[in-house]
Design an enzyme around this catalytic site. Structure first.
Site, PDB file in Angstrom:
ATOM      1  N   GLU A   1     -42.915 -17.343  10.478  1.00 58.19           N
ATOM      2  CA  GLU A   1     -41.457 -17.224  10.614  1.00 58.19           C
ATOM      3  C   GLU A   1     -41.123 -15.813  11.063  1.00 58.19           C
ATOM      4  OE1 GLU A   1     -38.911 -19.750   7.957  1.00 58.19           O
ATOM      5  OE2 GLU A   1     -40.325 -18.939   6.514  1.00 58.19           O
TER       6      GLU A   1
ATOM      7  N   LYS B   1     -35.698 -29.880  -3.138  1.00 56.91           N
ATOM      8  CA  LYS B   1     -36.720 -28.935  -3.553  1.00 56.91           C
ATOM      9  C   LYS B   1     -36.064 -27.696  -4.161  1.00 56.91           C
ATOM     10  CE  LYS B   1     -36.971 -25.496  -0.666  1.00 56.91           C
ATOM     11  NZ  LYS B   1     -37.619 -24.395  -0.047  1.00 56.91           N
TER      12      LYS B   1
ATOM     13  N   HIS C   1     -44.449 -27.695   1.866  1.00 53.54           N
ATOM     14  CA  HIS C   1     -44.498 -28.110   3.271  1.00 53.54           C
ATOM     15  C   HIS C   1     -45.921 -28.133   3.833  1.00 53.54           C
ATOM     16  CE1 HIS C   1     -40.315 -27.562   2.731  1.00 53.54           C
ATOM     17  NE2 HIS C   1     -40.247 -26.282   3.006  1.00 53.54           N
TER      18      HIS C   1
HETATM   19  P1  NDP Z   1     -25.510 -23.967  -3.170  1.00 47.99           P
HETATM   20  O1  NDP Z   1     -25.551 -22.962  -4.266  1.00 47.99           O
HETATM   21  O2  NDP Z   1     -24.860 -23.588  -1.895  1.00 47.99           O
HETATM   22  O3  NDP Z   1     -24.776 -25.269  -3.715  1.00 47.99           O
HETATM   23  C1  NDP Z   1     -25.000 -25.773  -5.019  1.00 47.99           C
HETATM   24  C2  NDP Z   1     -23.977 -26.827  -5.299  1.00 47.99           C
HETATM   25  O4  NDP Z   1     -24.198 -27.318  -6.622  1.00 47.99           O
HETATM   26  C3  NDP Z   1     -22.549 -26.340  -5.238  1.00 47.99           C
HETATM   27  O5  NDP Z   1     -21.751 -27.353  -4.713  1.00 47.99           O
HETATM   28  C4  NDP Z   1     -22.226 -26.110  -6.711  1.00 47.99           C
HETATM   29  O6  NDP Z   1     -20.847 -26.280  -6.979  1.00 47.99           O
HETATM   30  C5  NDP Z   1     -22.969 -27.237  -7.364  1.00 47.99           C
HETATM   31  N1  NDP Z   1     -23.270 -26.966  -8.773  1.00 47.99           N
HETATM   32  C6  NDP Z   1     -24.261 -26.193  -9.256  1.00 47.99           C
HETATM   33  N2  NDP Z   1     -24.241 -26.225 -10.618  1.00 47.99           N
HETATM   34  C7  NDP Z   1     -23.209 -27.027 -10.980  1.00 47.99           C
HETATM   35  C8  NDP Z   1     -22.673 -27.482 -12.218  1.00 47.99           C
HETATM   36  N3  NDP Z   1     -23.209 -27.093 -13.387  1.00 47.99           N
HETATM   37  N4  NDP Z   1     -21.629 -28.307 -12.199  1.00 47.99           N
HETATM   38  C9  NDP Z   1     -21.087 -28.690 -11.030  1.00 47.99           C
HETATM   39  N5  NDP Z   1     -21.535 -28.299  -9.813  1.00 47.99           N
HETATM   40  C10 NDP Z   1     -22.590 -27.482  -9.789  1.00 47.99           C
HETATM   41  O7  NDP Z   1     -26.995 -24.446  -2.957  1.00 47.99           O
HETATM   42  P2  NDP Z   1     -27.606 -25.173  -1.668  1.00 47.99           P
HETATM   43  O8  NDP Z   1     -26.657 -26.184  -1.176  1.00 47.99           O
HETATM   44  O9  NDP Z   1     -28.108 -24.150  -0.719  1.00 47.99           O
HETATM   45  O10 NDP Z   1     -28.902 -25.850  -2.277  1.00 47.99           O
HETATM   46  C11 NDP Z   1     -28.866 -27.018  -3.048  1.00 47.99           C
HETATM   47  C12 NDP Z   1     -30.281 -27.556  -3.192  1.00 47.99           C
HETATM   48  O11 NDP Z   1     -30.783 -27.868  -1.909  1.00 47.99           O
HETATM   49  C13 NDP Z   1     -31.261 -26.565  -3.799  1.00 47.99           C
HETATM   50  O12 NDP Z   1     -32.167 -27.284  -4.593  1.00 47.99           O
HETATM   51  C14 NDP Z   1     -31.966 -25.977  -2.582  1.00 47.99           C
HETATM   52  O13 NDP Z   1     -33.257 -25.515  -2.892  1.00 47.99           O
HETATM   53  C15 NDP Z   1     -32.011 -27.194  -1.685  1.00 47.99           C
HETATM   54  N6  NDP Z   1     -32.163 -26.866  -0.253  1.00 47.99           N
HETATM   55  C16 NDP Z   1     -31.193 -26.150   0.374  1.00 47.99           C
HETATM   56  C17 NDP Z   1     -31.332 -25.891   1.718  1.00 47.99           C
HETATM   57  C18 NDP Z   1     -30.289 -25.131   2.450  1.00 47.99           C
HETATM   58  O14 NDP Z   1     -30.505 -24.897   3.637  1.00 47.99           O
HETATM   59  N7  NDP Z   1     -29.176 -24.748   1.810  1.00 47.99           N
HETATM   60  C19 NDP Z   1     -32.488 -26.354   2.509  1.00 47.99           C
HETATM   61  C20 NDP Z   1     -33.424 -27.126   1.743  1.00 47.99           C
HETATM   62  C21 NDP Z   1     -33.237 -27.358   0.417  1.00 47.99           C
HETATM   63  P3  NDP Z   1     -19.854 -25.037  -6.922  1.00 47.99           P
HETATM   64  O15 NDP Z   1     -19.896 -24.507  -5.548  1.00 47.99           O
HETATM   65  O16 NDP Z   1     -18.573 -25.648  -7.265  1.00 47.99           O
HETATM   66  O17 NDP Z   1     -20.398 -24.066  -7.924  1.00 47.99           O
HETATM   67  C1  BG6 Z   2     -37.481 -23.828   3.426  1.00 47.15           C
HETATM   68  C2  BG6 Z   2     -37.754 -22.473   2.842  1.00 47.15           C
HETATM   69  O1  BG6 Z   2     -37.971 -24.828   2.596  1.00 47.15           O
HETATM   70  O2  BG6 Z   2     -38.118 -23.933   4.674  1.00 47.15           O
HETATM   71  C3  BG6 Z   2     -37.303 -21.368   3.772  1.00 47.15           C
HETATM   72  O3  BG6 Z   2     -37.059 -22.341   1.605  1.00 47.15           O
HETATM   73  C4  BG6 Z   2     -37.941 -21.552   5.127  1.00 47.15           C
HETATM   74  O4  BG6 Z   2     -37.656 -20.100   3.261  1.00 47.15           O
HETATM   75  C5  BG6 Z   2     -37.684 -22.966   5.621  1.00 47.15           C
HETATM   76  O5  BG6 Z   2     -37.374 -20.606   6.018  1.00 47.15           O
HETATM   77  C6  BG6 Z   2     -38.431 -23.213   6.912  1.00 47.15           C
HETATM   78  O6  BG6 Z   2     -38.031 -24.435   7.416  1.00 47.15           O
HETATM   79  P1  BG6 Z   2     -38.140 -24.717   8.973  1.00 47.15           P
HETATM   80  O7  BG6 Z   2     -37.662 -26.123   9.089  1.00 47.15           O
HETATM   81  O8  BG6 Z   2     -37.247 -23.699   9.634  1.00 47.15           O
HETATM   82  O9  BG6 Z   2     -39.547 -24.513   9.324  1.00 47.15           O
END
Ligand code: NDP
Ligand code: BG6
Length: 640
Positions: free
Chosen positions: A228, A160, A252
């Site tokens: 939250e 997402k 959600h």
């Molecule tokens: P981050 O920014 O921490 O990680 C993004 C990753 O993508 C990094 O490994 C980055 O590599 C890589 N990346 C981005 N652009 C490029 C590119 N052009 N080429 C190569 N590598 C690239 O994000 P998150 O892990 O937090 O989130 C990822 C996805 O998951 C999003 O869509 C977010 O909404 C979703 N999400 C995240 C949650 C969380 O708790 N983190 C929970 C629910 C959903 P590098 O580091 O080398 O730049």
């Molecule tokens: C994520 C939102 O999708 O869900 C956050 O980006 C939010 O802002 C989270 O805090 C809530 O998830 P949970 O599992 O803690 O209810």
């Protein structure tokens, strides 16, 4: 979601994680994969290739994950033996997502691993990346020839947010469908990985008792709350472009709404379930400008204090947030489902950040029984029965109904029956991603969103997003951090003669000195009868001379007690109470009480008060004593 009881490992495959250096991978995805390994749910013929821009080697990737999995696993003790086998399955290759050569190298690695482990050509691509690169990664995979790579299935999991609004979601779907078939795309909504969300369907369709009542004839209304206590947690930059409507409600909450209200599917096959969900979302009435003005409330948190008294920043003071931001951190809506089952049954949803507690609950409020019998016998009024789904952090289901209070008189009291996951099952130690990744590996798409579902949900949200983007409310910020949220959200239900059912825990009541040390039965009774309300700064809570019908307990905030002449004769704050004198002595209010700050209160209405006083002599005595002390000290001032 498979309805079968047999536990078999997922299909053999090579899992390619794009974004392997990111937060999602280290915090949720890798630990979930390790849990699947612990449970024997990964095939022996399984390998992972991490891919991101960082110039790591496979050894470096393994070392990092070895440290981080210990930090983020939800299971103890750590299973060293399983990890030492699992870590050998991890590989890494650096790649920019627009680098064609890197994708050719990736292809060589994947085909090599496939041949080595015997994955049969099955490849699962996990896009743990920002959605802005989903199309780019898909295109690069396509150009590198991945989609025509040998036998076996090719699937893609995307994270997402799926789109930023209806138009971008349609465009993203179009782009993805250029490279993948619909049945290859698995769109994640992590709420669908939660046991309590999956249980909505199990509960509804495996219990003959409730399903016949599940309609407009028996249900008065439904409430969804996702509260939250955290703020935006350093994600101000992202949240400024999102807001609670995009971040929580459109995805959600609409998913939970669909599970709770959809028609029974003909089977648990993915499309049978998703068809019903899509039909339900299609039946949600799209709000026009008038409905938005009347039935939607938005809020933004300002500075406040946490339960420990520590100051909390307002949203506009968070990092990377504009000092004049119009982003909503809270929203409450009244929706209608225009179909045969739900005609005339309003659905209220609310969600917000920096509220007084963390808690996700669904309340199904049934219509009241006729009170003709009880009216005649002089007993109490009939209340509504309620079925409450406690989704998190408490996990359980509660039914609230009436019982006769033991004794010679026929008196009613609200009581509850409660099923708690913790009592019935071994506590789940899952992250939620386990079930999602596993289901993708076995090709079951039930827990994933489909193109029409995503677009259907955006269609409901879009008019609100459009209307709200036009202006910033003059009253923003309109609720204090750690409070119960904006007053307008309470007005939304009060206007309909209803109230939010606030799930109160005992520790909240025990902070009210009057209840400290009270016996558990009494506290339980109070939890069922106290009703929450919010007053804005300057608003009168009671006015001198008016008939007393309610007693108030201040949960947080500060009020001024004003004498007849309008002078402030005292202030009351969190833990204090007022309004009992009028009820005890059946006399008009002898002072006015006005909110100084936003004030969150519990109300105890006359009927409940009379019952509590009648049945709890010690409670009656203590408030009578305190009331009399107050009177003798300052007979012309208000309670306290
Ligand atoms: P981050 O920014 O921490 O990680 C993004 C990753 O993508 C990094 O490994 C980055 O590599 C890589 N990346 C981005 N652009 C490029 C590119 N052009 N080429 C190569 N590598 C690239 O994000 P998150 O892990 O937090 O989130 C990822 C996805 O998951 C999003 O869509 C977010 O909404 C979703 N999400 C995240 C949650 C969380 O708790 N983190 C929970 C629910 C959903 P590098 O580091 O080398 O730049
Ligand atoms: C994520 C939102 O999708 O869900 C956050 O980006 C939010 O802002 C989270 O805090 C809530 O998830 P949970 O599992 O803690 O209810």
């Amino acid at each position: 979601m498979s309805a079968s009881a047999a536990i078999t490992p997922g299909d053999p495959c090579v899992l390619v994680i794009f974004g392997a250096s990111g937060d999602l991978t280290r915090r949720l995805l890798l630990p979930a994969l390790y849990h699947l390994a612990c449970d024997g749910l990964l095939s022996d013929r399984f390998a992972i290739v991490g891919c991101a821009m960082d110039e790591w080697t496979t050894d470096e990737f393994r070392q990092r994950m070895t440290v981080q999995v210990r930090q983020f696993t939800t299971r103890a003790p750590f299973d060293e033996a399983t990890w030492s086998t699992f870590v050998q399955r991890l590989h890494y290759t650096p790649a920019r997502f627009d680098d064609a050569d890197a994708f050719v190298r990736l292809r060589t690695i994947v085909t090599g691993l496939d041949a080595e482990i015997g994955a049969g050509g099955n490849v699962l691509f996990y896009m743990a990346t920002p959605p802005s690169v989903f199309g780019l990664v898909s295109r690069s995979l396509h150009h590198a020839g991945f989609d025509v790579l040998g036998p076996g299935w090719k699937r893609v999991i995307v994270e997402k947010p799926f789109g930023h609004d209806l138009a971008s979601a349609v465009e993203l779907n179009r782009e993805m469908l250029t490279y993948w078939r619909e049945d290859q795309i698995y769109r994640i909504d992590h709420y669908l990985g939660k046991e309590t969300v999956q249980n909505l369907m199990a509960f509804r369709f495996s219990n003959g008792m409730f399903e016949p009542l599940w309609n407009r004839n028996f249900i008065d209304h439904i409430q969804f709350t996702v509260s939250e206590s955290v703020g935006v947690e350093g994600r101000g930059g992202y949240y400024e472009t999102s807001g609670v409507m995009r971040d929580m409600i459109q995805n959600h909450m609409f998913q939970m709404l669909a599970y709770l209200c959809m028609e029974p599917p003909v089977s648990f096959a993915a499309d049978a379930v998703r068809n019903e969900k899509a039909k339900l979302l299609d039946a949600v009435r799209i709000m026009g400008p008038l409905e938005i003005a009347r039935d939607a409330v938005r809020g933004q948190y300002g500075p406040g204090r946490g339960p420990d008294g520590a100051p909390l920043a307002g949203y506009r003071q968070e990092a990377n947030v504009s000092a004049t931001s119009g982003t909503e951190t809270f929203a409450a809506l009244k929706l209608h489902i225009d179909n045969w089952r739900w005609e005339g049954v309003p659905v209220y949803l609310r969600s917000g950040k920096r509220l007084w507690k963390r808690g996700t609950e669904i309340v199904v409020q049934f219509k009241r029984a006729p009170d003709v019998l009880f009216r005649a016998s002089g007993a109490d009024q009939i209340d509504n029965n309620r079925l409450i789904f406690h989704m998190q952090p408490d996990q359980g289901i509660e039914l609230r109904f009436h019982a006769k209070v033991p004794g010679t008189l026929l008196r009613l009291q609200n009581v509850n029956m409660r099923f708690s996951y913790g009592d019935a099952f071994q506590a789940s130690r899952a992250i939620g991603y386990e079930v999602l990744v596993y289901n993708c590996m076995i090709g079951d798409a039930t827990l994933f969103s489909r193109t029409d579902l995503v677009e259907g949900a955006w269609r409901i949200a879009q008019p609100l997003l459009d209307a709200w983007s036009k202006s910033t409310p003059a009253d923003f910020p309109n609720y204090e951090a750690a409070s119960w949220g904006p007053k307008h959200a309470f007005d939304l239900l009060e206007r309909d003669g209803r109230r939010w059912v606030e799930i109160i825990n005992r520790d909240v009541l025990e902070r009210v000195p009057l209840f400290a040390g009270a016996d558990p039965l009494f506290l339980n009774e109070l939890l069922l009868i106290l009703e929450p309300d919010v007053f804005e700064p300057g608003e009168y809570i009671v006015r001198e001379g008016e008939e007393a019908s309610v007693m108030y307990f201040i949960a947080r905030g500060e009020v001024a007690v004003e004498s007849h002449a309008g002078t402030v004769v005292g202030t009351l704050s969190g833990g204090d109470y007022f309004g009992e004198v009028g009820l005890l002595h059946a006399q008009p209010r002898n002072a006015s009480v006005r909110a100084i700050t936003q004030t969150d209160v519990f109300l105890m209405k006359r009927r409940a008060f009379a019952k509590v006083v009648g049945q709890r002599p010690e409670f009656a005595e203590s408030i009578e004593r305190i009331a009399n002390e107050r009177y003798s000290i300052a007979p012309t001032t208000a309670p306290k």
